[in-house]
Design a protein around this motif. Structure first.
Motif, PDB file in Angstrom:
ATOM      1  N   ASP A  24       0.759  -1.351   0.006  1.00  0.00           N
ATOM      2  CA  ASP A  24       0.048   0.061   0.115  1.00  0.00           C
ATOM      3  C   ASP A  24       0.719   1.360  -0.106  1.00  0.00           C
ATOM      4  OD1 ASP A  24      -2.591  -1.247   0.167  1.00  0.00           O
ATOM      5  OD2 ASP A  24      -2.247  -1.765   2.374  1.00  0.00           O
ATOM      6  N   CYS A  25       2.098   1.258   0.359  1.00  0.00           N
ATOM      7  CA  CYS A  25       2.956   2.100   0.458  1.00  0.00           C
ATOM      8  C   CYS A  25       4.134   2.200  -0.715  1.00  0.00           C
ATOM      9  CB  CYS A  25       3.392   2.256   1.770  1.00  0.00           C
ATOM     10  SG  CYS A  25       4.138   3.857   2.266  1.00  0.00           S
ATOM     11  N   ASN A 112      10.351   3.468 -14.751  1.00  0.00           N
ATOM     12  CA  ASN A 112      10.038   2.937 -16.201  1.00  0.00           C
ATOM     13  C   ASN A 112       9.741   1.221 -16.012  1.00  0.00           C
ATOM     14  OD1 ASN A 112      10.764   1.721 -18.980  1.00  0.00           O
ATOM     15  ND2 ASN A 112      10.025   4.068 -19.423  1.00  0.00           N
ATOM     16  N   ILE A 113      11.070   0.837 -15.403  1.00  0.00           N
ATOM     17  CA  ILE A 113      11.125  -0.697 -15.564  1.00  0.00           C
ATOM     18  C   ILE A 113      10.276  -1.117 -14.631  1.00  0.00           C
ATOM     19  CG2 ILE A 113      12.625  -2.453 -14.902  1.00  0.00           C
ATOM     20  CD1 ILE A 113      13.509  -1.253 -17.533  1.00  0.00           C
ATOM     21  N   CYS A 114       9.919  -0.746 -13.519  1.00  0.00           N
ATOM     22  CA  CYS A 114       8.977  -1.293 -12.318  1.00  0.00           C
ATOM     23  C   CYS A 114       7.632  -1.143 -12.846  1.00  0.00           C
ATOM     24  CB  CYS A 114       9.445  -0.838 -11.093  1.00  0.00           C
ATOM     25  SG  CYS A 114      11.218  -1.263 -10.334  1.00  0.00           S
ATOM     26  N   PHE A 115       7.355  -0.118 -13.428  1.00  0.00           N
ATOM     27  CA  PHE A 115       6.091   0.039 -13.804  1.00  0.00           C
ATOM     28  C   PHE A 115       5.556  -0.939 -14.800  1.00  0.00           C
ATOM     29  CE2 PHE A 115       2.201   2.228 -15.637  1.00  0.00           C
ATOM     30  CZ  PHE A 115       1.640   2.514 -14.245  1.00  0.00           C
ATOM     31  N   ALA A 116       6.713  -1.261 -15.730  1.00  0.00           N
ATOM     32  CA  ALA A 116       6.410  -2.497 -16.994  1.00  0.00           C
ATOM     33  C   ALA A 116       5.482  -2.264 -18.080  1.00  0.00           C
ATOM     34  CB  ALA A 116       6.445  -3.776 -16.126  1.00  0.00           C
ATOM     35  N   LEU A 135      17.514  -5.793  -7.099  1.00  0.00           N
ATOM     36  CA  LEU A 135      16.184  -5.602  -5.967  1.00  0.00           C
ATOM     37  C   LEU A 135      16.894  -5.692  -4.606  1.00  0.00           C
ATOM     38  CD1 LEU A 135      13.758  -7.655  -8.062  1.00  0.00           C
ATOM     39  CD2 LEU A 135      13.867  -5.217  -7.882  1.00  0.00           C
ATOM     40  N   ARG A 136      16.484  -4.854  -3.906  1.00  0.00           N
ATOM     41  CA  ARG A 136      17.140  -5.071  -2.507  1.00  0.00           C
ATOM     42  C   ARG A 136      15.850  -4.765  -1.607  1.00  0.00           C
ATOM     43  NH1 ARG A 136      21.499  -0.695  -0.701  1.00  0.00           N
ATOM     44  NH2 ARG A 136      22.275  -1.226  -2.521  1.00  0.00           N
ATOM     45  N   PRO A 160       6.361  -6.584  -3.193  1.00  0.00           N
ATOM     46  CA  PRO A 160       6.247  -5.455  -2.673  1.00  0.00           C
ATOM     47  C   PRO A 160       7.227  -4.983  -1.728  1.00  0.00           C
ATOM     48  CG  PRO A 160       4.196  -6.808  -2.572  1.00  0.00           C
ATOM     49  CD  PRO A 160       5.292  -7.521  -3.196  1.00  0.00           C
ATOM     50  N   GLY A 161       7.785  -5.527  -1.104  1.00  0.00           N
ATOM     51  CA  GLY A 161       8.873  -5.095  -0.287  1.00  0.00           C
ATOM     52  C   GLY A 161      10.233  -4.790  -0.795  1.00  0.00           C
TER      53      GLY A 161
END
Lengths: 264, 164
Positions: A24-25, A112-116, A135-136, A160-161
């Motif tokens: 959610d965040c 850009n990449i994460c929105f895919a 990814l961390r 999500p984390g």
């Protein structure tokens, strides 16, 4: 239409950001995709975690056999950066063609990449360059090849984390061309064609389907544009029918191969 | 570090220091138009496609429709109202007038701000440079040719003045 309400978090470090993000965040970079999705009611996060005040995410540097680009670097920064021009010129070329000058100044490579968005210029080229996405999370770090990162439209392997911290391009990077056909703000068909360091030719067809389609060939003469056009799965929409997009795919692959032959 | 649905924005807008408490969801376009009364910045598509809301933040062009007012905190904002000095049009504005680069005028503030950003980064652009940089701005009146000419003309005049 107004944006829905949300809390704004402004962490100063990656660790602080990771402690905040969950379903959610959500991470917030340039906002060019996220704020639009929120205004259209497609996403309704309770909080945005602004990544723009985290210096660690903004850098572009050479390290350990790779060019490392911070997830918070803007398209315009990448398009104009000397290290990118020298070591991964194809990425600079594609970044210069993203959206418009405002989107390039505001939008980040990580967003850009994460929105895919399936018609991403950047995604097509990152697959061609064998890039990896770092990814961390609270439990550690992993590096995912670009070809495995995307699962479908607006859907990636990122949990999500997890926070995308950087994009790494192994050096020497393949060299080649990026050719696209575009009538609206995103491409109908985009093709990256490169010579790989091992001598092979890789062709990646993006934008036309839900995921980039990549194929490797022994040399330029082996590239089969008709076969590639038969293998993509075009999404029929306002920019064209499936049949039309298959035809355009074949044309753009041939153009890319001709340009690559001319350049080499 | 606490999360807030309201934040204070302290910014330099066209050389004037402003400080306002705003909702986090307030866009820069709403902030400029509704809170500061700077209605030169227009709104149309609200999808970052048409360019009428183009303004500069720390010199970089952004779409004020899809940009949080909260994000200009501590930064410098330039809008079309900041171009003219002491009642005299900026050279780019003057060039738009002389080249008939506007008819209805609705898109003009956006074109002026984008062209301002372009000429700062590239004072001597080619016609292709201008077309490429302005291709995210839509004009339904002029057919674009006078706009491109106005930008090139402004660049030429500035160059001549610098060497004059």
């Amino acid at each position: 239409m107004p944006l829905p309400t949300f809390d704004l978090h402004r962490p100063r470090s990656v660790a602080e950001a990771i402690a905040l993000i969950d379903e959610d965040c959500v991470p917030y970079g340039g906002g060019t995709e996220l704020l639009m999705a929120m205004r259209m009611g497609l996403m309704r996060p309770t909080g945005l975690v602004d990544l723009k005040r985290i210096p660690e995410l903004g850098g572009i540097e050479l390290g350990d056999g790779v060019l490392a680009i911070g997830a918070g670097a803007s398209h315009d920064q990448i398009a104009r950066h000397d290290l990118v021009a020298t070591h991964a010129a194809l990425l600079a070329t594609a970044e210069q063609l993203v959206g418009n000058a405002r989107v390039r100044a505001q939008g980040t490579i990580g967003g850009n990449i994460c929105f895919a968005e399936p018609r991403s210029d950047v995604a097509t080229v990152l697959v061609a360059l064998d890039a990896a996405l770092v990814l961390r999370s609270a439990s550690g770090q992993r590096s995912v090849p670009a070809a495995d990162f995307f699962l479908g439209p607006y859907w990636t392997v990122r949990e999500p984390g997890e926070l995308l911290v950087s994009v790494t391009i192994p050096l020497p990077a393949p060299t080649g061309v990026y050719v696209k056909f575009q009538t609206v703000e995103r491409p109908t068909v985009a093709v990256a064609a490169v010579h790989r360091p091992d001598g092979a030719v890789r062709v990646v067809v993006g934008a036309v389907g839900e995921l980039p389609t990549a194929a490797d060939y022994a040399d330029l003469g082996a590239v089969d544009a008709d076969d590639l056009a038969a293998r993509v799965e075009p999404v029929s929409d306002l920019t064209g029918s499936e049949r039309y997009k298959r035809h355009v795919t074949q044309v753009i692959v041939r153009r890319a191969i001709a340009q690559l032959a001319e350049a080499s | 570090m606490t999360a807030e649905a309201r934040v204070t924005v302290t910014a330099d807008v066209n050389g004037v220091a402003v400080s306002e408490a705003v909702e986090t969801r307030l866009t820069l376009a709403q902030f400029l138009r509704e809170r500061l009364g700077l209605t030169g910045t227009k709104l149309s598509c609200e999808m970052q496609v048409c360019g009428v809301c183009s303004v500069l933040v720390d010199g970089e062009p952004v779409s004020a429709c899809t940009y949080l007012a909260a994000d200009v905190d501590g930064r410098r904002v330039e809008t079309v109202e900041g171009l003219a000095r002491g009642g005299a049009l900026d050279p780019l504005q003057q060039s738009f007038v002389e080249n008939f680069a506007l008819q209805c005028g609705f898109c003009t503030p956006g074109f002026l701000m984008m062209a301002t950003a372009l000429l700062r980064r590239n004072p001597d652009p080619t016609e292709d440079d201008v077309k490429e940089y302005l291709d995210g701005n839509i004009c339904r009146c002029t057919g674009y040719a006078p706009i491109v000419e106005a930008v090139l003309d402004a660049a030429r005049r500035t160059k001549a003045a610098d060497h004059g």
